[in-house]
Design an enzyme around this catalytic site. Sequence first.
Site, mmCIF file in Angstrom:
data_model
loop_
_atom_site.group_PDB
_atom_site.id
_atom_site.type_symbol
_atom_site.label_atom_id
_atom_site.label_comp_id
_atom_site.label_asym_id
_atom_site.label_seq_id
_atom_site.Cartn_x
_atom_site.Cartn_y
_atom_site.Cartn_z
ATOM 1 N N ASP A 32 30.727 58.910 65.200
ATOM 2 C CA ASP A 32 29.889 58.301 64.168
ATOM 3 C C ASP A 32 30.012 59.072 62.857
ATOM 4 O O ASP A 32 29.755 58.523 61.781
ATOM 5 C CB ASP A 32 28.435 58.217 64.630
ATOM 6 N N CYS A 34 23.602 68.440 65.526
ATOM 7 C CA CYS A 34 24.277 69.637 65.058
ATOM 8 C C CYS A 34 23.399 70.420 64.094
ATOM 9 O O CYS A 34 22.249 70.076 63.857
ATOM 10 C CB CYS A 34 25.586 69.255 64.363
#
Length: 624
Positions: free
Chosen positions: A100, A2
């Site tokens: 995660d 990201c």
Amino acid sequence: MCGIAGIFHIDGSHQDHDLLKRMTDSIRHRGPDDEGYYTDGNIGLGHRRLSIIDLSPAGHQPMSNEDGSAWITYNGEVYNYLELMEELKEKGHKFKSKTDTEVIIHAYEEWGEGCLSRFNGMFAFAIWDNKIKRLFCARDRFGIKPFYYFYDGKRFIFASEIKALLEDRSIERRPNNQIVYDFLVQAYLDHTDETFFEGIKQIPPSHYLIIDAGGIQIKRWWDIDETRKLTPIDDKKVAGMFYELFEDSIRLRLRSDVPVGTCLSGGLDSSSIVCVANRLMFGEDMTNRISNRQKTFSSCFDMEGYDERRYINGVLAKTGAEANFVFPRGEDLFDIISDVIWHQDEPFGSTSIVAQWYVMKEASKKVKVLLDGQGADELLAGYHGYFGALYSDLLEKVSLLKLLKEVIYYKRHHKQFQPHVFSNIARSFMPPYLVSILRRRIKGDIGWLDADFQKRYRKTFCFTDKFSSKLDNLLYNLLGRYGLPALLHYEDRNSMAFSIEARVPFLDYRLVEFMFSLPADQKLRKGTTKIVLRNAMKEILPEEVRTRQDKMGFVTPEDIWFRTVAKEKILGIFNSMSFQGRGYFNVGQIKKEFDAHLSGKKNISNAIWRWINIELWFRRFFDK
């Protein structure tokens, strides 16, 4: 994978949401699947999501814990998140997603800063701890994921890429001339916490940063233990131990809820990943591979000496993997270079980055995750310069017979010594200041560099002597400071430019710690590099690949391009008023050096590229 951004006003000022959105939008390519914001008084976090694990809305970021007392914006992958999730559940933590990201924030709740040592992966994140009004920021062991920041005592702003910070117009754009000098002279990049932009810094690899009303602290949280050494064991056992770690690293990095592919250059490293990944994905059963084959991506050239399809095809035949080739052309170099520079944020050392750019662009059509072989050369002693350090260690131990044998084997395999092999020997026995003095006496001033600029910014570069072995010290410094960080920078920006997550199995920290525990002859022996990897890949790799002695990678024929299709563009840059007015170059000498390259008297394509790359970088980030 990201893009992250954030603003923390230490002086208590309220957020500028428009700035936070501009910062986050500027790195949309890192996460085109979703965006999110968290603001509360003087803290603001932004996020762009590339959905890889748990594709549902439950993975939206910024993400909080159950009571909203802690918020995270995170870039990366913690590959052992499933194991950690189970451990945290046993301790009473509740999960609302299968990400995660949520594992990280619960791990922080449970272990504080100590959570970092439990993560196996690549990451850069910021956690706002609302209970104590503190921002906790961290970067993975090798700096695979980036974290840039600007801090002026009143505000702390951070992002995955420098361009996001530059959305704040109050940050004055000034080149960092010391970093420019280091790049032009030594080709160094990401070797310090400073960047090419004065005032903009990065968290160093394996460090975390804490900032609150009391100021800023930066601490190292991981390092290699120089005392950990394996007792002598035979090749077969070492190879087995290495393979077990290597296979498990790849197994973890195949965890994904989206398609995974592999880079394949034809070299030992990427070929090993492709072959082991294939075994994990399909075992020995070939029946499933026709419709569901592993996808590989390669850069090739219809030019002898720069094309590795001979080796690539051997790996493809061995695995049944799907081939995807790109063919970069010198004619297109200046058509795309401005975009490449914008995504890289900073200058880069050669046009090989352009070859990788095309590979990532092609891969983005079919996969969202790629495995790549970065780090293997620095970890396994893949460069020929390492032989000089090995010879220095043998010389210091007065192992003269072994030294003589190693030199003979090297000559047998490689025909002639590369100059830096022996220069490394001499350099390793001298203090850095003496090396610097001798280099100046022998070479004099660098003729193509402006004399005043050179005098002002010239400095001595010092390696860290952490180990008793010169070979281990060289490996340690190239892994952590003077080599690999730049390669990881290129890898991250090129992949994220096309919304691809690049994973690097050789940089599993367990594998790195294991390699530093091994004796030198498991890395270099009888003129051959990467001994333990070659031994571990017997009967797994095609023998022609496993035993090859040459080395290429995603290279380009830039020396030929610069003499032919790119010649006029380069001359145009050298003759431009902007290039001549930068204050970095002796332009007359630059032109003489370029003429020598054009005539074939020299091959200085890497230096030429750095000269023009600096100029093109200025045009992209400063002149417009």
